[in-house]
Design an enzyme around this catalytic site. Structure first.
Site: not given
Length: 136
Positions: A11, A85, A89
């Site tokens: 996250c 995210c 990511c």
């Protein structure tokens, strides 16, 4: 997948959702699954409401610390579970990505974090049943 699957929770701040998920999976799977978490912009410390909510279910996450997400951590994971995210990511072919749509507990009190915690627990129980079918 390796004989001991590796799961990475990601996250943004690695202070709430991913830490609770790591705590639940470690608690439920023990050493049968390698469990890690990281964030794209780690906070200075874990969310105190997340710590309190997890303590209510007898899981202590106080020793965990927010960590920065690295490409190597993603690339060496069998399953990467993202939690808000988005495009920050890193993506690697061959890695099993899953996105869990969960509210962000940042800035919330423990009363608001409990439902998030409980939703994470349900998702983790499903993940354990999938990755460790002998335990189901």
């Amino acid at each position: 997948m390796a004989s001991t699957p590796s799961v990475l929770f990601v996250c943004v701040h690695n202070a709430g959702r991913s830490q609770m998920a790591q705590g639940f999976l470690t608690h439920l799977a023990g050493n049968a699954i390698e469990v890690r978490s990281a964030g794209t912009a780690p906070a200075a410390q874990i969310n105190s409401a997340a710590v309190e909510a997890m303590a209510e279910v007898d899981i202590d996450i106080t020793a965990q610390t927010p960590k920065i997400l690295t490409p190597d951590t993603v690339q060496t994971s069998d399953v990467v579970i993202t939690m808000g995210c988005g495009d920050t990511c890193p993506y690697f072919p061959g890695v099993d990505y899953r996105d869990w749509k969960l509210d962000d507990p940042a800035g919330l009190g423990v009363d608001a974090v409990r439902p998030i915690r409980d939703e994470i627990r349900g998702l983790i129980e499903e993940l354990v049943a999938e990755l460790l079918p002998d335990r189901a």
